[in-house]
Design a protein around this motif. Sequence first.
Motif, PDB file in Angstrom:
ATOM      1  N   VAL A  16      15.086  21.019  35.822  1.00 19.93           N
ATOM      2  CA  VAL A  16      15.503  20.158  34.719  1.00 19.93           C
ATOM      3  C   VAL A  16      16.813  20.699  34.156  1.00 19.93           C
ATOM      4  N   VAL A  17      17.809  19.821  34.030  1.00 18.98           N
ATOM      5  CA  VAL A  17      19.109  20.214  33.505  1.00 18.98           C
ATOM      6  C   VAL A  17      19.330  19.518  32.165  1.00 18.98           C
ATOM      7  N   ASP A  18      19.603  20.318  31.124  1.00 18.18           N
ATOM      8  CA  ASP A  18      19.925  19.787  29.798  1.00 18.18           C
ATOM      9  C   ASP A  18      21.442  19.711  29.662  1.00 18.18           C
ATOM     10  N   THR A  19      21.942  18.628  29.040  1.00 20.86           N
ATOM     11  CA  THR A  19      23.384  18.459  28.865  1.00 20.86           C
ATOM     12  C   THR A  19      23.702  18.110  27.418  1.00 20.86           C
ATOM     13  N   PRO A  20      23.788  19.104  26.541  1.00 19.89           N
ATOM     14  CA  PRO A  20      24.226  18.820  25.180  1.00 19.89           C
ATOM     15  C   PRO A  20      25.746  18.635  25.152  1.00 19.89           C
ATOM     16  N   VAL A  21      26.233  17.715  24.331  1.00 19.84           N
ATOM     17  CA  VAL A  21      27.651  17.395  24.284  1.00 19.84           C
ATOM     18  C   VAL A  21      28.090  17.274  22.830  1.00 19.84           C
ATOM     19  N   PHE A  22      29.283  17.815  22.527  1.00 17.40           N
ATOM     20  CA  PHE A  22      29.901  17.667  21.221  1.00 17.40           C
ATOM     21  C   PHE A  22      31.298  17.099  21.444  1.00 17.40           C
TER      22      PHE A  22
END
Length: 82
Positions: free
Chosen positions: A69-75
């Motif tokens: 599982v890959v998490d991709t938080p973005v700002f």
Amino acid sequence: MRSGVRFWGATTIALVASGAADSADLVPAVQLPPALWNWSGGYIGGHVGVGYGQKSFSNPYGPSVYGVVVDTPVFLAGGQIG
């Protein structure tokens, strides 16, 4: 059918040529109030945003280097000036 197309085509040409459908001659029915503000002048603005995504992988050739599982938080942030 063909005679109907010719009839409507000739009617349209006659109306346009006669100026019967000239919208510049129409008088507006309602007078609008004056605007309270105008949009002329300079502008400085900014924006900020966040996002999040999650993707699960199944690799037939073996385990992924990133995991299952890959998490991709973005700002995101930026500004405008004009």
